[in-house]
Motif scaffolding. Structure first.
Motif, PDB file in Angstrom:
ATOM      1  N   TYR A  32      11.409   1.403  -5.583  1.00  9.18           N
ATOM      2  CA  TYR A  32      11.126   2.549  -5.366  1.00  9.18           C
ATOM      3  C   TYR A  32       9.492   2.581  -5.110  1.00  9.18           C
ATOM      4  O   TYR A  32       9.115   2.939  -4.338  1.00  9.18           O
ATOM      5  CB  TYR A  32      11.386   3.741  -6.539  1.00  9.18           C
ATOM      6  CG  TYR A  32      12.879   4.031  -6.908  1.00  9.18           C
ATOM      7  CD1 TYR A  32      13.147   4.695  -5.628  1.00  9.18           C
ATOM      8  CD2 TYR A  32      13.511   3.981  -7.734  1.00  9.18           C
ATOM      9  CE1 TYR A  32      14.648   5.267  -5.748  1.00  9.18           C
ATOM     10  CE2 TYR A  32      14.928   4.871  -8.019  1.00  9.18           C
ATOM     11  CZ  TYR A  32      15.334   5.132  -6.685  1.00  9.18           C
ATOM     12  OH  TYR A  32      16.652   5.850  -6.942  1.00  9.18           O
ATOM     13  N   ARG A  35       8.369   1.220  -1.953  1.00 15.02           N
ATOM     14  CA  ARG A  35       8.580   1.925  -0.886  1.00 15.02           C
ATOM     15  C   ARG A  35       7.947   3.024  -0.708  1.00 15.02           C
ATOM     16  O   ARG A  35       7.455   3.500   0.246  1.00 15.02           O
ATOM     17  CB  ARG A  35      10.054   2.370  -0.828  1.00 15.02           C
ATOM     18  CG  ARG A  35      10.828   2.727   0.175  1.00 15.02           C
ATOM     19  CD  ARG A  35      12.232   3.206  -0.117  1.00 15.02           C
ATOM     20  NE  ARG A  35      12.912   2.030  -0.560  1.00 15.02           N
ATOM     21  CZ  ARG A  35      13.746   2.194  -1.607  1.00 15.02           C
ATOM     22  NH1 ARG A  35      14.075   3.429  -2.150  1.00 15.02           N
ATOM     23  NH2 ARG A  35      14.551   1.163  -1.974  1.00 15.02           N
ATOM     24  N   LEU A  36       7.557   3.789  -1.903  1.00 16.26           N
ATOM     25  CA  LEU A  36       6.892   5.227  -1.904  1.00 16.26           C
ATOM     26  C   LEU A  36       5.760   5.335  -0.927  1.00 16.26           C
ATOM     27  O   LEU A  36       5.658   6.250  -0.257  1.00 16.26           O
ATOM     28  CB  LEU A  36       6.620   5.695  -3.265  1.00 16.26           C
ATOM     29  CG  LEU A  36       6.310   7.172  -3.361  1.00 16.26           C
ATOM     30  CD1 LEU A  36       7.335   8.005  -2.695  1.00 16.26           C
ATOM     31  CD2 LEU A  36       5.675   7.507  -4.800  1.00 16.26           C
ATOM     32  N   ASP A  37       4.784   4.513  -1.174  1.00 13.85           N
ATOM     33  CA  ASP A  37       3.446   4.472  -0.315  1.00 13.85           C
ATOM     34  C   ASP A  37       3.658   3.842   1.011  1.00 13.85           C
ATOM     35  O   ASP A  37       2.372   3.597   1.473  1.00 13.85           O
ATOM     36  CB  ASP A  37       2.510   4.116  -1.240  1.00 13.85           C
ATOM     37  CG  ASP A  37       2.216   5.040  -2.381  1.00 13.85           C
ATOM     38  OD1 ASP A  37       2.304   6.278  -2.360  1.00 13.85           O
ATOM     39  OD2 ASP A  37       1.784   4.721  -3.382  1.00 13.85           O
ATOM     40  N   ASP A  38       4.712   3.295   1.095  1.00 13.18           N
ATOM     41  CA  ASP A  38       4.784   2.484   2.521  1.00 13.18           C
ATOM     42  C   ASP A  38       3.893   1.565   2.726  1.00 13.18           C
ATOM     43  O   ASP A  38       3.543   1.056   3.949  1.00 13.18           O
ATOM     44  CB  ASP A  38       4.474   3.813   3.603  1.00 13.18           C
ATOM     45  CG  ASP A  38       5.266   3.583   4.787  1.00 13.18           C
ATOM     46  OD1 ASP A  38       6.306   2.902   4.745  1.00 13.18           O
ATOM     47  OD2 ASP A  38       4.948   3.989   5.984  1.00 13.18           O
TER      48      ASP A  38
END
Lengths: 406, 406, 406, 406
Positions: A32, A35-38
């Motif tokens: 998570y 991934r969240l901030d790409d």
């Protein structure tokens, strides 16, 4: 006021993962966060010591078959062999404690940056060895003390460092859970079993598992480390080899003092990491379970509630902020901040520039060393009934992981 | 559900007071408490060591001139000489700590019941002497540990004693204030001056002043006393002879453990007495500043909030309750409960009957002894850097009131 | 900072009581209030319409037999006949609503000051008649809207009146209970029976019983009265003649607007009187169940928590304060403040001097008139489905107490 | 107990975006949501009406140049022309309100699934037209009422629907902010400007912007829709064409009643969406700013605090849960749930199977129609001073977007 949808960058970093296969909670948390901030693409992994499980996990995650490895050593060598614009940049290590040191060293030596779940290892010797390799490798090593990634934890640090509460006198910190109130390890509860096994967890039970987070957060916010420790450890549940509760007194240098309470047998508490810091002019209080509020009291004035992303928050807090005030951010975002910081520091290194100052707050191998000393000093104090100086904890003097006498 | 407008009685008890003249906060508190439940009439007093102030205070309180005394010894002898239906029944002692013992003994020996502000005296020898006199006198002696008078403090005790949280494992208690964060005693702040004078306050600073309340409340709720104590005391403000902060570890018998924090230099805290008790099956939490709510968690179930006077509250809590749920009771009512209990116990003795079981929870000379041992053991542990057994604290071994080395 | 142990006075006022005999909760509340600040001596009473109960109640309260009356009219005439230094100064009226008006008028006409439980009567005609008599009598008439007696309710008023929140825009007030969630009046619950009897309670159910408190508190804090009202009343429990829930919209003059919710069928609420007031520059929020905290937000700044008796509190709040910060005051103290104010105003009148400015905040007959208009306008709006101007509510136009169509 | 790292699926869905370019907050929110659960890949976009800005935004997001379009119509036609295993599956629409309808219809008609920011359009005619197209298209249409994506909002709905609070009587809901307390639209604040422009925002100001979220959440939890509405709208800041505060009364069928307050001029509130629902047997309360706690009270029992992911939470709440209790989830996660649900529903449709029952709670075009009726009925009630039946709001009768008379 808020960070942009993270730092501009030419490309996402390519991430490999060791451990964290199906059913692993912490593996999921790292994904998570990545991934969240790409900032990262998960492109490879050795998700389990069991080959079949590693493959199944990689497939469920949608990875191409040739980047899913049955063995982590194999992953390192194969990825090294790939071209520079294909191979992984960094490895996330989310395995049990006793293999952290070996794996991290191998990754660094293979030329990869490392994002490693805490602790550094099971004893101080391991930790110091890893520190040396990290230093020499020139690679970025990040230890995921994720609670220092919350915007208001960072703002608290900024407030304290600029003197908003005056000279620090008192630190009260606690990290309290209740999930080990019953002997669930005897019933085979997987998470409980290894945490009560000194060979896998190291010398600290609750102390190592969550106490180090509490200690790191206190150090992060105050800039102080404990010089002396006095501890009273307990195994309230019969038959435990490691502590499930620790009452610890701290002395920071010659002045500030603290109390640290850690427990996994305190009914009514889920993941209650709370900290209060008192100085000559004021105090702050923050709790991980309500992370979007920071209490601030100036002596003689009413308590104020500083909220995430509000006008009162400064540079470091805003750097770690994604969405406007009133839109609660939480554990995933705090964890993601560590990954985002890692991406920025790694990218800056690649690009030969200075990293964003907000990003350099990320926890490093030094936090790991200090945490290890904290655990060892606590165990030693408990055994001796004496104050123990953390500087007396050395590699050679480290405690053999075994049961303590409660 | 609630107590009647207190226990039926044939008459109000007649009360005399020593100390507590104009400007005395605690004197006022005792008078509110005595008055609220209509159990006592204040009919006489020696309100100050200064004759003129005593007279002025008595006049302001509307007492007849012949019952206002310039000297407390004179009050005792004169009142003894009055007829049985006129003379005082009991004396409230609200003077500085160092005269408590002498005055209380004189009152008891003169045949009066005593309601005495804590502590019993400035050292354990005094405390033990007073205990002996109290026992022999056949009079009622009450020590105003007023925080055990709150309805939900009593209900917490009842819940714990009937097993609602299982076997007690952990006790976390703190009593925290901020009014001594600056050296106001140097500016002549009256309340601060005597509290930092070992000759008047005894061996404990914050420890004696408020730490004993925290300790008594923990004992009251749990039924446990500390067997071993380890303490780290501080004087954070320069030049203090006594502690203004104490970090204390507790061991109750061979099993339960606790932490007790007491501070008068913690900005943002007014009178924050808070306690959390954890057992094998659940926990309770209560805070004096929000006294009408009691948090109760059973392991694995949601936290519940038990409110004062609600259906969940049992006999002892209801006995100490005046008004319906949702109508907050507070400090005055909790204090009044101690007076009301005293009236019931005294009246029951006069009438040769058993007192109401709710009333016998009131604090006695034993609480005073235990509190004194707690302070002395803490000071001794701080000095020695060792765990100290409270049972090793004896009259002869008591600490000379003097500065401790922080 | 705090009030002295109330205003200096030459003597306590002598109080008689009508109603409030054994088992009466509100009678007990008035006695606690009268007693706490030592401003009144209860010396006479007609405690019940039933002679024997009146006598028993007076005896239980320790009154001399000759001052306990079987009939309230008899009390008035007998007390008038006593000498000036013996007869009562004031009468507390704690009977059901439908006799308030008659009794209060008789007391005033007999020359006694009156402290009367709200409301003034069951319709506007009664209220206006009482107002006229009160004005002509030259006696003090106090209506016990006790929630305006809390220190922080008074401080909120002071803050608002000095402009701390700018121009008032929005008022959100609610008074919510749950004790009528089931049809307990059918089972004979005494308090429920008369409250659902239009002949005894007047035209409002929850609206009159607690809605008037909410409305008075909003007016007290803001200095505003509603010009227009729109209401939607409900009887959620089958067979009720009066409302048990009211949703009301308010318009204050041409600018500020409000919502008022009152309910006695909202599970989970004990006595939840809460108010929030928003202006162009800031807001305040206060809740009766946590009366020692006042939330204050300036636009763009963090929320602050102002605590009772703290340095931030001004003259009026401190005037109503008994004990230091952190020692919670509650319902009894707020109620006592109304009595204390009454004593000060009566004494000042006797002595021909101005009353302490803090005391003149006490609720008067005007609050009673306004409250009555609020109830009647709400009922009328509900029936017509239209906004109703409170100024259109007149004596002649008053609503016959009967069931409303829900 | 928790959802797996989302539903197993053969592949991530390919997402295009209209609007949401650089500097757009809501665009960023949608991207976080799409990314978190790894259900969508953003592969194409027309991020701005200005071609250059669209390109720059796409580049910053790392998209290949040939998938970044200068015009949204162009995107639809070009993507249609791509092969089935390359073209987008769904479009996220994050443009200003007045173009939603046209764009959504075009997307659906081009064969793409749609995830659209609320509202459906600026008047009811648009909304109904869109509804018809959505129905006929056979495509999935999701309206991002994201607050119904929180785990405990879903658990509250489950509790209510299974009767945990009995028959619903009272609904109290509010959505309150303070960012429009000053006329910042006059200073050109971009977000404020279009929200106060009836041509772009539609007939409701605060009512449409956030009131519809409050209304949708109330409907979601209770399963009820308002039949009748009475509203009092205000523009507290001079010169506003649309409401910045709305006080609304609701009637649900013939029984339950409610109050809805929406404001953007209430200092001290950031994004305070709060709801309380009361039934014959109990009540629940939830607040978006503390989304991990749900208050539950059974009549006559203590209030309980149900926490996210704890043992008390049922199927639907757990389905929407990512991490264990005590690890706060927040706004991004709630928003992501809507995207995750959308992915599951779309995938299930593709695969010809039933969707996971947890996923079918996602908001649809019906929520949009109901929300529109709510706004229009409120505006009409305000103008007429009458109760308005929502069923009387029809396409033809819809309110011309213009200023209301406050």
């Amino acid at each position: 006021m808020m960070a942009a949808e993270r730092n501009p960058r030419t490309r996402r970093l390519r991430l490999g993962m060791i451990g964290g296969g199906e059913g692993s909670l912490i593996g999921r948390g790292h994904r998570y966060a990545a991934r969240l901030d790409d900032s990262f693409d998960l492109v490879a992994g050795a998700f389990s010591a069991t080959a079949a499980r590693s493959v199944a996990s990689g497939e469920a995650l949608g990875l191409p078959a040739d980047r899913v490895y049955a063995d982590w050593r194999h992953m390192l060598s194969q990825e090294q062999a790939l071209s520079a614009d294909e191979r992984i940049d960094a490895v996330a290590i989310v395995t049990p404690n006793h293999v952290h040191c070996e794996q991290a060293i191998a990754c660094l030596e293979a030329g990869f940056h490392v994002i490693c779940d805490k602790p550094l290892g099971v004893d101080l010797a391991e930790a110091l060895r890893l520190e040396a390799v990290a230093r020499e490798s020139g690679r970025v090593f990040v230890l995921t003390h994720n609670y220092s990634g919350y915007p208001l934890a960072r703002h608290a640090r900024e407030m304290i460092s600029r003197g908003d509460i005056g000279t620090i006198r008192i630190v009260q910190v606690e990290y309290v859970q209740d999930w080990l109130s019953k002997p669930i390890e005897k019933a085979g509860h997987k998470q409980a079993v290894w945490r009560q096994d000194p060979g896998k967890a190291g010398p600290g039970g609750a102390l190592g598992d969550i106490g180090t987070h509490a200690y790191q957060l206190a150090s992060f916010m105050t800039g102080l480390h404990a010089d002396e420790i006095f501890a009273d450890l307990s195994s309230f549940v019969d038959g435990r080899a490691l502590d499930d509760n620790a009452n610890v007194l701290l002395r920071f240098g010659s002045f500030a003092k603290g109390m640290l309470w850690v427990s996994q047998v305190a009914p009514g508490n889920e993941n209650a990491l709370r900290i209060r810091i008192f100085g000559s002019e004021g105090s702050i209080a923050w709790a991980q379970e309500e992370p979007n509020r920071l209490s601030y009291s100036r002596l003689g004035e009413p308590e104020c509630i500083i909220t995430r992303a509000s006008a009162a928050v400064g540079r470091d807090g805003n750097y770690a902020t994604r969405v406007p005030p009133g839109h609660p951010e939480g554990w995933i975002e705090g964890f993601a901040q560590i990954y985002s910081d890692a991406a920025e520091v790694i990218t800056a290194q690649m690009e030969g520039r200075a990293a964003n100052p907000g990003a350099i707050l990320l926890p490093t191998v030094q936090d790991g060393i200090k945490g290890m000393q904290f655990v060892l000093a606590s165990v030693q104090s408990h055994r001796s009934g004496q104050w123990v100086r953390t500087s007396d904890i050395e590699a050679g003097g480290c405690v053999t992981p075994q049961s303590f006498d409660s």
